[in-house]
Design a protein around this motif. Sequence first.
Motif, PDB file in Angstrom:
ATOM      1  N   SER A 240       0.829  -1.200   0.000  1.00  0.00           N
ATOM      2  CA  SER A 240       0.000   0.000   0.000  1.00  0.00           C
ATOM      3  C   SER A 240       0.867   1.255   0.000  1.00  0.00           C
ATOM      4  O   SER A 240       0.632   2.191  -0.779  1.00  0.00           O
ATOM      5  CB  SER A 240      -0.921   0.001   1.228  1.00  0.00           C
ATOM      6  OG  SER A 240      -1.667   1.192   1.299  1.00  0.00           O
ATOM      7  N   ASN A 241       1.880   1.284   0.862  1.00  0.00           N
ATOM      8  CA  ASN A 241       2.768   2.450   0.928  1.00  0.00           C
ATOM      9  C   ASN A 241       3.504   2.668  -0.390  1.00  0.00           C
ATOM     10  O   ASN A 241       3.695   3.804  -0.837  1.00  0.00           O
ATOM     11  CB  ASN A 241       3.765   2.289   2.069  1.00  0.00           C
ATOM     12  CG  ASN A 241       3.118   2.463   3.429  1.00  0.00           C
ATOM     13  OD1 ASN A 241       2.050   3.070   3.553  1.00  0.00           O
ATOM     14  ND2 ASN A 241       3.748   1.936   4.459  1.00  0.00           N
ATOM     15  N   ARG A 242       3.928   1.572  -1.008  1.00  0.00           N
ATOM     16  CA  ARG A 242       4.629   1.705  -2.290  1.00  0.00           C
ATOM     17  C   ARG A 242       3.707   2.257  -3.370  1.00  0.00           C
ATOM     18  O   ARG A 242       4.130   3.026  -4.219  1.00  0.00           O
ATOM     19  CB  ARG A 242       5.187   0.334  -2.724  1.00  0.00           C
ATOM     20  CG  ARG A 242       6.362  -0.136  -1.904  1.00  0.00           C
ATOM     21  CD  ARG A 242       7.631   0.669  -2.198  1.00  0.00           C
ATOM     22  NE  ARG A 242       7.994   0.581  -3.609  1.00  0.00           N
ATOM     23  CZ  ARG A 242       8.057   1.614  -4.439  1.00  0.00           C
ATOM     24  NH1 ARG A 242       7.808   2.849  -4.006  1.00  0.00           N
ATOM     25  NH2 ARG A 242       8.394   1.450  -5.708  1.00  0.00           N
ATOM     26  N   HIS A 243       2.430   1.883  -3.318  1.00  0.00           N
ATOM     27  CA  HIS A 243       1.485   2.406  -4.295  1.00  0.00           C
ATOM     28  C   HIS A 243       1.355   3.922  -4.137  1.00  0.00           C
ATOM     29  O   HIS A 243       1.349   4.666  -5.124  1.00  0.00           O
ATOM     30  CB  HIS A 243       0.118   1.739  -4.137  1.00  0.00           C
ATOM     31  CG  HIS A 243      -0.856   2.139  -5.195  1.00  0.00           C
ATOM     32  ND1 HIS A 243      -1.652   3.263  -5.101  1.00  0.00           N
ATOM     33  CD2 HIS A 243      -1.155   1.588  -6.407  1.00  0.00           C
ATOM     34  CE1 HIS A 243      -2.396   3.377  -6.181  1.00  0.00           C
ATOM     35  NE2 HIS A 243      -2.118   2.377  -6.990  1.00  0.00           N
ATOM     36  N   VAL A 244       1.270   4.380  -2.879  1.00  0.00           N
ATOM     37  CA  VAL A 244       1.175   5.824  -2.629  1.00  0.00           C
ATOM     38  C   VAL A 244       2.445   6.519  -3.110  1.00  0.00           C
ATOM     39  O   VAL A 244       2.389   7.573  -3.767  1.00  0.00           O
ATOM     40  CB  VAL A 244       0.916   6.113  -1.144  1.00  0.00           C
ATOM     41  CG1 VAL A 244       0.880   7.625  -0.891  1.00  0.00           C
ATOM     42  CG2 VAL A 244      -0.402   5.481  -0.685  1.00  0.00           C
ATOM     43  N   GLU A 245       3.587   5.953  -2.786  1.00  0.00           N
ATOM     44  CA  GLU A 245       4.858   6.584  -3.166  1.00  0.00           C
ATOM     45  C   GLU A 245       5.004   6.733  -4.681  1.00  0.00           C
ATOM     46  O   GLU A 245       5.549   7.729  -5.163  1.00  0.00           O
ATOM     47  CB  GLU A 245       6.023   5.760  -2.608  1.00  0.00           C
ATOM     48  CG  GLU A 245       6.138   5.852  -1.096  1.00  0.00           C
ATOM     49  CD  GLU A 245       7.023   4.771  -0.499  1.00  0.00           C
ATOM     50  OE1 GLU A 245       7.190   4.759   0.731  1.00  0.00           O
ATOM     51  OE2 GLU A 245       7.540   3.928  -1.256  1.00  0.00           O
ATOM     52  N   GLU A 246       4.515   5.755  -5.423  1.00  0.00           N
ATOM     53  CA  GLU A 246       4.656   5.810  -6.872  1.00  0.00           C
ATOM     54  C   GLU A 246       3.627   6.720  -7.531  1.00  0.00           C
ATOM     55  O   GLU A 246       3.865   7.252  -8.620  1.00  0.00           O
ATOM     56  CB  GLU A 246       4.540   4.404  -7.479  1.00  0.00           C
ATOM     57  CG  GLU A 246       5.723   3.505  -7.191  1.00  0.00           C
ATOM     58  CD  GLU A 246       7.020   4.027  -7.800  1.00  0.00           C
ATOM     59  OE1 GLU A 246       6.972   4.746  -8.827  1.00  0.00           O
ATOM     60  OE2 GLU A 246       8.096   3.742  -7.249  1.00  0.00           O
ATOM     61  N   HIS A 247       2.474   6.930  -6.893  1.00  0.00           N
ATOM     62  CA  HIS A 247       1.383   7.652  -7.548  1.00  0.00           C
ATOM     63  C   HIS A 247       1.049   9.001  -6.920  1.00  0.00           C
ATOM     64  O   HIS A 247       0.298   9.784  -7.498  1.00  0.00           O
ATOM     65  CB  HIS A 247       0.130   6.772  -7.591  1.00  0.00           C
ATOM     66  CG  HIS A 247       0.305   5.540  -8.428  1.00  0.00           C
ATOM     67  ND1 HIS A 247       0.813   4.359  -7.921  1.00  0.00           N
ATOM     68  CD2 HIS A 247       0.075   5.314  -9.736  1.00  0.00           C
ATOM     69  CE1 HIS A 247       0.868   3.452  -8.887  1.00  0.00           C
ATOM     70  NE2 HIS A 247       0.430   4.000  -9.998  1.00  0.00           N
ATOM     71  N   PHE A 248       1.574   9.278  -5.721  1.00  0.00           N
ATOM     72  CA  PHE A 248       1.396  10.589  -5.103  1.00  0.00           C
ATOM     73  C   PHE A 248       2.387  11.547  -5.741  1.00  0.00           C
ATOM     74  O   PHE A 248       3.592  11.324  -5.706  1.00  0.00           O
ATOM     75  CB  PHE A 248       1.656  10.488  -3.599  1.00  0.00           C
ATOM     76  CG  PHE A 248       1.621  11.810  -2.858  1.00  0.00           C
ATOM     77  CD1 PHE A 248       0.492  12.195  -2.161  1.00  0.00           C
ATOM     78  CD2 PHE A 248       2.722  12.654  -2.851  1.00  0.00           C
ATOM     79  CE1 PHE A 248       0.457  13.402  -1.463  1.00  0.00           C
ATOM     80  CE2 PHE A 248       2.701  13.865  -2.171  1.00  0.00           C
ATOM     81  CZ  PHE A 248       1.560  14.236  -1.475  1.00  0.00           C
ATOM     82  N   ASN A 249       1.881  12.615  -6.347  1.00  0.00           N
ATOM     83  CA  ASN A 249       2.814  13.562  -6.955  1.00  0.00           C
ATOM     84  C   ASN A 249       2.414  14.997  -6.669  1.00  0.00           C
ATOM     85  O   ASN A 249       1.236  15.314  -6.519  1.00  0.00           O
ATOM     86  CB  ASN A 249       2.951  13.313  -8.463  1.00  0.00           C
ATOM     87  CG  ASN A 249       1.735  13.739  -9.248  1.00  0.00           C
ATOM     88  OD1 ASN A 249       1.510  14.927  -9.475  1.00  0.00           O
ATOM     89  ND2 ASN A 249       0.924  12.767  -9.661  1.00  0.00           N
ATOM     90  N   TYR A 250       3.420  15.831  -6.550  1.00  0.00           N
ATOM     91  CA  TYR A 250       3.231  17.265  -6.387  1.00  0.00           C
ATOM     92  C   TYR A 250       3.794  17.951  -7.623  1.00  0.00           C
ATOM     93  O   TYR A 250       4.970  17.758  -7.970  1.00  0.00           O
ATOM     94  CB  TYR A 250       3.937  17.781  -5.139  1.00  0.00           C
ATOM     95  CG  TYR A 250       4.020  19.296  -5.107  1.00  0.00           C
ATOM     96  CD1 TYR A 250       2.874  20.059  -4.881  1.00  0.00           C
ATOM     97  CD2 TYR A 250       5.212  19.951  -5.370  1.00  0.00           C
ATOM     98  CE1 TYR A 250       2.936  21.450  -4.908  1.00  0.00           C
ATOM     99  CE2 TYR A 250       5.278  21.336  -5.386  1.00  0.00           C
ATOM    100  CZ  TYR A 250       4.133  22.078  -5.154  1.00  0.00           C
ATOM    101  OH  TYR A 250       4.188  23.449  -5.190  1.00  0.00           O
TER     102      TYR A 250
END
Length: 334
Positions: A240-250
Amino acid sequence: MKYVNLLPGEIALDNTPSYKISSDQQCIPQHYLSYQHDLASVEKLIIDIEYSQQFPLFVSEDKGGIYLQVGVIGQDNYQTKDEQPKTKIVYGRKWRVEPQLPTSEIIQTALLAIKTAREHEIRELFKLSIQSKTTTPFNNHHDLPLLSQNKDYLIEQHQQHSWSELQQCLDNIGYDNASFFINDIQQRPSASYIVELEILPSKDTKLPELFAEKYITLILKTKNKNELLFELMSQLIHLSNRHVEEHFNYAGVARFSRKLEVERIAELSINTRQLHKENAPEEFTHKWKIANYETDLTRVPEIKSLALANKIKNCLAHFQPLEGVLPKLNLTDN
């Protein structure tokens, strides 16, 4: 030569050192700025953040100040699909944003808020069938005082189980309508085991990472159901954390994506962290250190409870002499 514009809420001191980005552009690194964020400046940052429509990110303000909050859109994890024909929205905890918080830390607070909200959801999606009923043993709603009052009953007995028994344990698990199968086992010289699980999603599975990854690997210290369940939950949180890291962008950049090259991030940091030692006037360095100290003062906690103050005092006593701004402790019983 032109400067990259500062963002709302950012303030540059006189003679602030800058970094040359290209032949005609320079920027002021964030650690040389001071900050005075308000609701509008934080909203501007959040507008430039993208992750998932299922987890909208809100900015609001109350008597305690500005805060971020994650919405979660979906179905109730404790009801069947037939019991809820419509989706609903619920809200996570409030994440406070201090006016003096650096812009990058506000963005990372949003990242952490989404990770935490998503973890809350996946813990409820991990379902174990036991005594002919279904429960969520890793959810965040268990009665912790009750658990502490029954710790002797809860302590694990370190039983050893066969691989078939461990597979039977997995057969009693449902995770977002997916299941798991032991595909391969290898024993290491250290006596631990590398266990490869195949992820078997169904037509009702919704978590995207369960389709992106066909296998997950567990490292078990012993052949034990408890070890298996905890390690599996840890790996699901990791996914789950890896999914956020790859798809959360600023602003189009996924800061913690593994597509970014670590050595180039390190190189950029090296080139910007020590500019004040190279070409900044001594007057700037003095004002900059004072500004940082004043920011630290705004974060110092004041403990009014005598019992908690004594506990903190005893804790800090282990680290004397201690530098930094010490907490304000009330050590008298008013």
